[in-house]
Scaffold this active site. Structure first.
Site, PDB file in Angstrom:
ATOM      1  N   SER A   7      32.827  82.359  33.586  1.00  0.00           N
ATOM      2  CA  SER A   7      31.705  82.826  32.765  1.00  0.00           C
ATOM      3  C   SER A   7      31.706  84.351  32.760  1.00  0.00           C
ATOM      4  O   SER A   7      31.529  84.994  33.798  1.00  0.00           O
ATOM      5  CB  SER A   7      30.381  82.325  33.325  1.00  0.00           C
ATOM      6  OG  SER A   7      29.335  83.086  32.747  1.00  0.00           O
ATOM      7  N   HIS A  31      34.319  81.462  29.004  1.00  0.00           N
ATOM      8  CA  HIS A  31      32.987  80.905  28.784  1.00  0.00           C
ATOM      9  C   HIS A  31      32.025  82.050  28.457  1.00  0.00           C
ATOM     10  O   HIS A  31      31.856  82.985  29.247  1.00  0.00           O
ATOM     11  CB  HIS A  31      32.518  80.150  30.037  1.00  0.00           C
ATOM     12  CG  HIS A  31      31.198  79.465  29.860  1.00  0.00           C
ATOM     13  ND1 HIS A  31      31.080  78.237  29.231  1.00  0.00           N
ATOM     14  CD2 HIS A  31      29.933  79.835  30.213  1.00  0.00           C
ATOM     15  CE1 HIS A  31      29.805  77.872  29.215  1.00  0.00           C
ATOM     16  NE2 HIS A  31      29.084  78.832  29.803  1.00  0.00           N
ATOM     17  N   ASP A  33      28.237  83.127  27.530  1.00  0.00           N
ATOM     18  CA  ASP A  33      26.836  82.707  27.598  1.00  0.00           C
ATOM     19  C   ASP A  33      25.988  83.547  26.673  1.00  0.00           C
ATOM     20  O   ASP A  33      25.815  84.748  26.897  1.00  0.00           O
ATOM     21  CB  ASP A  33      26.331  82.863  29.041  1.00  0.00           C
ATOM     22  CG  ASP A  33      26.903  81.793  29.936  1.00  0.00           C
ATOM     23  OD1 ASP A  33      26.741  80.612  29.613  1.00  0.00           O
ATOM     24  OD2 ASP A  33      27.542  82.154  30.953  1.00  0.00           O
ATOM     25  N   MET A  35      22.351  84.179  25.236  1.00  0.00           N
ATOM     26  CA  MET A  35      20.932  83.898  25.537  1.00  0.00           C
ATOM     27  C   MET A  35      20.045  84.781  24.669  1.00  0.00           C
ATOM     28  O   MET A  35      20.362  85.953  24.452  1.00  0.00           O
ATOM     29  CB  MET A  35      20.648  84.233  27.005  1.00  0.00           C
ATOM     30  CG  MET A  35      21.558  83.537  27.986  1.00  0.00           C
ATOM     31  SD  MET A  35      21.141  84.058  29.654  1.00  0.00           S
ATOM     32  CE  MET A  35      22.407  83.188  30.587  1.00  0.00           C
ATOM     33  N   HIS A  64      28.536  79.171  24.696  1.00  0.00           N
ATOM     34  CA  HIS A  64      27.431  78.315  25.154  1.00  0.00           C
ATOM     35  C   HIS A  64      26.148  78.957  24.632  1.00  0.00           C
ATOM     36  O   HIS A  64      25.688  79.959  25.173  1.00  0.00           O
ATOM     37  CB  HIS A  64      27.491  78.271  26.697  1.00  0.00           C
ATOM     38  CG  HIS A  64      26.328  77.604  27.348  1.00  0.00           C
ATOM     39  ND1 HIS A  64      26.050  77.759  28.698  1.00  0.00           N
ATOM     40  CD2 HIS A  64      25.368  76.776  26.863  1.00  0.00           C
ATOM     41  CE1 HIS A  64      24.978  77.049  29.008  1.00  0.00           C
ATOM     42  NE2 HIS A  64      24.537  76.456  27.912  1.00  0.00           N
ATOM     43  N   MET A  66      22.492  79.435  24.215  1.00  0.00           N
ATOM     44  CA  MET A  66      21.169  79.151  24.787  1.00  0.00           C
ATOM     45  C   MET A  66      20.158  79.877  23.913  1.00  0.00           C
ATOM     46  O   MET A  66      19.490  80.815  24.338  1.00  0.00           O
ATOM     47  CB  MET A  66      21.127  79.652  26.245  1.00  0.00           C
ATOM     48  CG  MET A  66      21.958  78.780  27.177  1.00  0.00           C
ATOM     49  SD  MET A  66      22.331  79.615  28.738  1.00  0.00           S
ATOM     50  CE  MET A  66      23.861  80.414  28.277  1.00  0.00           C
ATOM     51  N   MET A 139      24.401  71.078  32.623  1.00  0.00           N
ATOM     52  CA  MET A 139      23.992  72.242  33.416  1.00  0.00           C
ATOM     53  C   MET A 139      23.696  71.795  34.845  1.00  0.00           C
ATOM     54  O   MET A 139      22.983  70.813  35.067  1.00  0.00           O
ATOM     55  CB  MET A 139      22.720  72.886  32.830  1.00  0.00           C
ATOM     56  CG  MET A 139      22.879  73.587  31.491  1.00  0.00           C
ATOM     57  SD  MET A 139      24.029  74.981  31.460  1.00  0.00           S
ATOM     58  CE  MET A 139      23.363  76.042  32.750  1.00  0.00           C
ATOM     59  N   GLY A 144      19.880  80.180  32.020  1.00  0.00           N
ATOM     60  CA  GLY A 144      19.191  81.465  31.920  1.00  0.00           C
ATOM     61  C   GLY A 144      19.764  82.562  32.802  1.00  0.00           C
ATOM     62  O   GLY A 144      19.725  83.729  32.425  1.00  0.00           O
ATOM     63  N   PHE A 145      20.301  82.182  33.950  1.00  0.00           N
ATOM     64  CA  PHE A 145      20.784  83.212  34.872  1.00  0.00           C
ATOM     65  C   PHE A 145      22.037  82.745  35.600  1.00  0.00           C
ATOM     66  O   PHE A 145      22.152  81.561  35.934  1.00  0.00           O
ATOM     67  CB  PHE A 145      19.707  83.537  35.924  1.00  0.00           C
ATOM     68  CG  PHE A 145      18.448  84.077  35.312  1.00  0.00           C
ATOM     69  CD1 PHE A 145      18.304  85.441  35.065  1.00  0.00           C
ATOM     70  CD2 PHE A 145      17.426  83.220  34.935  1.00  0.00           C
ATOM     71  CE1 PHE A 145      17.147  85.939  34.465  1.00  0.00           C
ATOM     72  CE2 PHE A 145      16.261  83.703  34.330  1.00  0.00           C
ATOM     73  CZ  PHE A 145      16.131  85.068  34.097  1.00  0.00           C
ATOM     74  N   GLY A 146      22.923  83.679  35.857  1.00  0.00           N
ATOM     75  CA  GLY A 146      24.060  83.397  36.719  1.00  0.00           C
ATOM     76  C   GLY A 146      23.607  83.494  38.170  1.00  0.00           C
ATOM     77  O   GLY A 146      22.496  83.945  38.463  1.00  0.00           O
ATOM     78  N   GLY A 147      24.469  83.047  39.067  1.00  0.00           N
ATOM     79  CA  GLY A 147      24.226  83.242  40.495  1.00  0.00           C
ATOM     80  C   GLY A 147      23.202  82.317  41.122  1.00  0.00           C
ATOM     81  O   GLY A 147      22.720  82.582  42.222  1.00  0.00           O
ATOM     82  N   ASP A 177      28.339  73.525  34.503  1.00  0.00           N
ATOM     83  CA  ASP A 177      28.066  74.964  34.444  1.00  0.00           C
ATOM     84  C   ASP A 177      26.875  75.316  35.317  1.00  0.00           C
ATOM     85  O   ASP A 177      25.767  74.814  35.100  1.00  0.00           O
ATOM     86  CB  ASP A 177      27.783  75.310  32.963  1.00  0.00           C
ATOM     87  CG  ASP A 177      27.512  76.786  32.724  1.00  0.00           C
ATOM     88  OD1 ASP A 177      27.673  77.583  33.661  1.00  0.00           O
ATOM     89  OD2 ASP A 177      27.149  77.118  31.574  1.00  0.00           O
ATOM     90  N   GLY A 178      27.110  76.200  36.294  1.00  0.00           N
ATOM     91  CA  GLY A 178      26.038  76.710  37.135  1.00  0.00           C
ATOM     92  C   GLY A 178      26.298  76.457  38.612  1.00  0.00           C
ATOM     93  O   GLY A 178      26.318  75.309  39.049  1.00  0.00           O
ATOM     94  N   GLY A 179      26.541  77.522  39.350  1.00  0.00           N
ATOM     95  CA  GLY A 179      26.748  77.369  40.790  1.00  0.00           C
ATOM     96  C   GLY A 179      28.024  76.638  41.154  1.00  0.00           C
ATOM     97  O   GLY A 179      28.140  76.098  42.261  1.00  0.00           O
ATOM     98  N   GLY A 199      30.969  81.599  37.196  1.00  0.00           N
ATOM     99  CA  GLY A 199      30.765  83.030  36.984  1.00  0.00           C
ATOM    100  C   GLY A 199      30.874  83.787  38.279  1.00  0.00           C
ATOM    101  O   GLY A 199      31.901  84.410  38.582  1.00  0.00           O
ATOM    102  N   SER A 200      29.822  83.708  39.090  1.00  0.00           N
ATOM    103  CA  SER A 200      29.787  84.472  40.341  1.00  0.00           C
ATOM    104  C   SER A 200      30.960  84.152  41.242  1.00  0.00           C
ATOM    105  O   SER A 200      31.547  85.054  41.846  1.00  0.00           O
ATOM    106  CB  SER A 200      28.502  84.164  41.108  1.00  0.00           C
ATOM    107  OG  SER A 200      27.410  84.216  40.254  1.00  0.00           O
TER     108      SER A 200
HETATM  109  C1  DX5 Z   1      23.652  80.038  33.121  1.00  0.00           C
HETATM  110  C2  DX5 Z   1      24.973  80.125  32.401  1.00  0.00           C
HETATM  111  C3  DX5 Z   1      26.155  79.995  33.281  1.00  0.00           C
HETATM  112  C4  DX5 Z   1      26.250  81.055  34.342  1.00  0.00           C
HETATM  113  C5  DX5 Z   1      27.127  80.544  35.447  1.00  0.00           C
HETATM  114  O1  DX5 Z   1      22.630  79.920  32.192  1.00  0.00           O
HETATM  115  O2  DX5 Z   1      25.077  79.115  31.431  1.00  0.00           O
HETATM  116  O3  DX5 Z   1      27.341  79.925  32.531  1.00  0.00           O
HETATM  117  O4  DX5 Z   1      26.753  82.252  33.845  1.00  0.00           O
HETATM  118  O5  DX5 Z   1      27.121  81.473  36.465  1.00  0.00           O
HETATM  119  P1  DX5 Z   1      27.319  81.078  37.982  1.00  0.00           P
HETATM  120  O6  DX5 Z   1      28.664  80.464  38.107  1.00  0.00           O
HETATM  121  O7  DX5 Z   1      27.175  82.374  38.677  1.00  0.00           O
HETATM  122  O8  DX5 Z   1      26.225  80.083  38.323  1.00  0.00           O
HETATM  123 ZN    ZN Z   2      27.066  78.794  30.429  1.00  0.00          ZN
END
Ligand code: DX5
Ligand code: ZN
Length: 216
Positions: A7, A31, A33, A35, A64, A66, A139, A144-147, A177-179, A199-200
């Protein structure tokens, strides 16, 4: 085997070219994102950044969305050159849009069509779309947020989508997607995930290549 989709939200935006190279060299998909601050409580980046990445991207791009009214931007993302495009069923529900029409619009632009859902979206409302799409984005955090921390209930949801696809005899991709990280990648693949977004785990690591290889 699953495709690894870093991401770019977690990339270093002052050195974006370097992180684009990481994906080109070691991963499978970009990927992206998108938003809007309305469907989700955050704003990410838009076309100038996507267009810049597109110039350098040697791997397929996966946007993606959002955002509310995703149908308004399908053609524009297709023009930028994305290969995969997903929108949230929550956006369609909110605005009274027919997801099947948006899916058809995405496909008519030559792009793989996906639907995305948050961790609390009812499976009984999601599963009817299994035979209608190219991929489903489950999801594993609230969009909404990474990490954020991976939600464990994701495994059962991935299994349910996989079971429905098998029951119907359709082949779709299941994206999570996510964590996502090397700690849960193997278990997700076992449940049926075929595309892993991270992502992270990738970009906040000292060794993105190793993290990508571990997840593979
Ligand atoms: C969250 C995004 C994800 C996010 C993943 O809304 O859709 O793609 O960037 O980031 P990590 O891997 O850090 O959870
Ligand atoms: Zn995403």
């Amino acid at each position: 085997m699953a495709l690894i989709a870093p991401s770019m939200l977690a990339a270093d935006f002052l050195n974006l070219g370097k992180d684009v190279d990481v994906v080109n060299k070691y991963a499978d998909i970009f990927h992206l994102d998108i938003m809007d601050g309305t469907l989700v409580p955050n704003i990410s980046y838009g076309f100038p950044v996507v267009e810049a990445m597109a110039k350098k991207a040697e791997k397929p791009m996966d946007a993606h969305l959002m955002i509310v009214h995703p149908e308004k931007y399908v053609e524009r993302f297709a023009k930028v050159g994305v290969s995969y495009l997903s929108f949230h069923l929550e956006a369609a529900d909110r605005d009274g849009l027919d997801p099947k029409e948006i899916i058809a619009l995405i496909r008519s632009n030559g792009v793989k069509a996906g639907i995305a859902v948050n961790p609390d979206y009812p499976l009984e409302k999601l599963l009817p779309y299994v035979p209608e799409v190219d991929f489903i984005l489950i999801m594993s955090v609230f969009a909404g947020f990474g990490g954020q921390k991976f939600i464990e209930g994701t495994y059962e949801r991935v299994k349910a989508v996989k079971a429905e696809a098998d029951r119907l005899g359709v082949k779709i991709d299941i994206e999570v997607d996510g964590g996502v990280s090397p700690a849960n990648a193997a278990a997700l693949k076992q449940c049926g995930a075929t595309m892993l977004v991270a992502g992270s785990a990738v970009f906040k690591s000292d060794n993105p290549r190793e993290v990508i290889e571990l997840m593979k």
